[in-house]
Every structure is written in structure tokens, then in C-alpha cells.
Enzyme design. Structure first.
Site, PDB file in Angstrom:
ATOM      1  CD  GLU A 189      21.709  25.274 -31.475  1.00 31.83           C
ATOM      2  OE1 GLU A 189      22.508  24.855 -30.534  1.00 31.83           O
ATOM      3  OE2 GLU A 189      20.647  25.852 -31.514  1.00 31.83           O
TER       4      GLU A 189
ATOM      5  NE  ARG B  17      21.953  19.438 -29.162  1.00 33.11           N
ATOM      6  CZ  ARG B  17      21.542  20.559 -29.470  1.00 33.11           C
ATOM      7  NH1 ARG B  17      20.135  20.648 -29.848  1.00 33.11           N
ATOM      8  NH2 ARG B  17      22.118  21.577 -30.223  1.00 33.11           N
TER       9      ARG B  17
ATOM     10  NE  ARG C  64      23.736  23.212 -28.045  1.00 27.23           N
ATOM     11  CZ  ARG C  64      23.607  22.217 -27.094  1.00 27.23           C
ATOM     12  NH1 ARG C  64      24.587  21.318 -25.983  1.00 27.23           N
ATOM     13  NH2 ARG C  64      21.889  21.599 -27.508  1.00 27.23           N
TER      14      ARG C  64
ATOM     15  CG  HIS D  19      21.145  25.343 -23.384  1.00 24.11           C
ATOM     16  ND1 HIS D  19      20.264  25.781 -23.097  1.00 24.11           N
ATOM     17  CD2 HIS D  19      21.174  24.190 -23.560  1.00 24.11           C
ATOM     18  CE1 HIS D  19      19.934  25.394 -24.473  1.00 24.11           C
ATOM     19  NE2 HIS D  19      20.319  24.766 -24.640  1.00 24.11           N
TER      20      HIS D  19
END
Length: 136
Positions: free
Chosen positions: A89, A100, A104, A124
Site C-alpha cells: 500500500e 495520512r 490509498r 480506507h
């Protein structure tokens, strides 16, 4: 009492048939498709995602080197099932966030700078789309 029994699944002895649980749809065993089958071109992703893709392809350092390029476990089971070391990731920075964030890129197989498959999530790991043109 009948309403409460129906809510908790208690059969009151009536003649009505018992409801059946909906079955889960079969997951396709394809490394090119996410569980929901959606695709997203690089041009449809945030510009920060394109920057991460370029860093991966050119083997550059990542902004979150402590986390990026590391194991992604696919514990949610949304992506196709693979060996535990298959997925990696990378964080896609979210402007205005001091952490963060939820975005992703997850890659699988291949090598560090030439993955076999590319996925993007902005929630997420709850859902993914395949990035078919990541290496174009």
C-alpha cells in the site's frame, strides 16, 4: 410482542415461511477486477494519486516511507484473495489533512516499481477500483 419477536427472529408458530438470508455474491477470482468491478482511470483520480503512481514507477522515495510500500493484508477481503505478501500500500495525500487520510493506492504482485495490479481507494479499504492505465 409479535413485533419484538419478528425483530429478533423469533417464530411465533404461524404459518408464514421463515425468511432466508440473502446469499453473498460470488467473488470473481481475477487480479484485474475489484470485488465491485469498477475501474478508474488515472485521469479520474486526484492529482496526488498520479504523483504516487509516478513515484512507484520510477522507484522514488515516498512521503510516508515508514508505511508506504509495506504489506497490505487485505483483511477486509475486498480485493481478490492472494498470498499474504502479494499486496503493498501507498498513501495518497489528502490536502488539508494533517494525518495520512483515507486515500490509498494498493498494488499487487510484480516488483516494487512494476506491479501486476493497481487499485485505488478513497474510503480506507471499504471499496476499491482498478486502475487499468497506471502504467500507460
Amino acid at each position: 410482542m409479535v413485533i419484538a419477536g419478528g425483530y429478533f427472529g423469533i417464530d411465533g408458530g404461524g404459518d408464514s415461511p421463515k425468511p432466508t438470508k440473502p446469499s453473498k455474491p460470488a467473488q470473481k477470482d481475477s487480479t484485474q477486477q475489484s470485488a465491485n468491478g469498477e475501474t478508474c482511470s488515472v485521469g479520474s483520480l486526484p492529482k496526488e494519486a498520479d504523483q504516487v503512481i509516478n513515484r512507484i514507477l520510477t522507484d522514488q522515495d515516498h512521503l510516508y516511507s515508514q508505511h508506504d510500500g509495506k504489506h497490505f493484508g487485505n483483511y477486509e477481503g475486498v480485493l481478490p484473495k492472494k498470498n499474504s505478501d502479494y499486496y503493498r500500500e501507498y498513501t495518497v495525500k489528502t490536502p488539508g489533512k494533517s494525518n495520512r487520510g483515507a486515500r490509498r493506492i494498493v498494488v499487487g504482485g510484480g516488483s516494487e516499481n512494476d506491479p501486476d495490479v493497481w487499485y485505488y481507494t478513497d474510503d480506507h479499504y471499504e471499496s476499491f477500483c482498478v486502475i487499468p492505465d497506471a502504467e500507460d
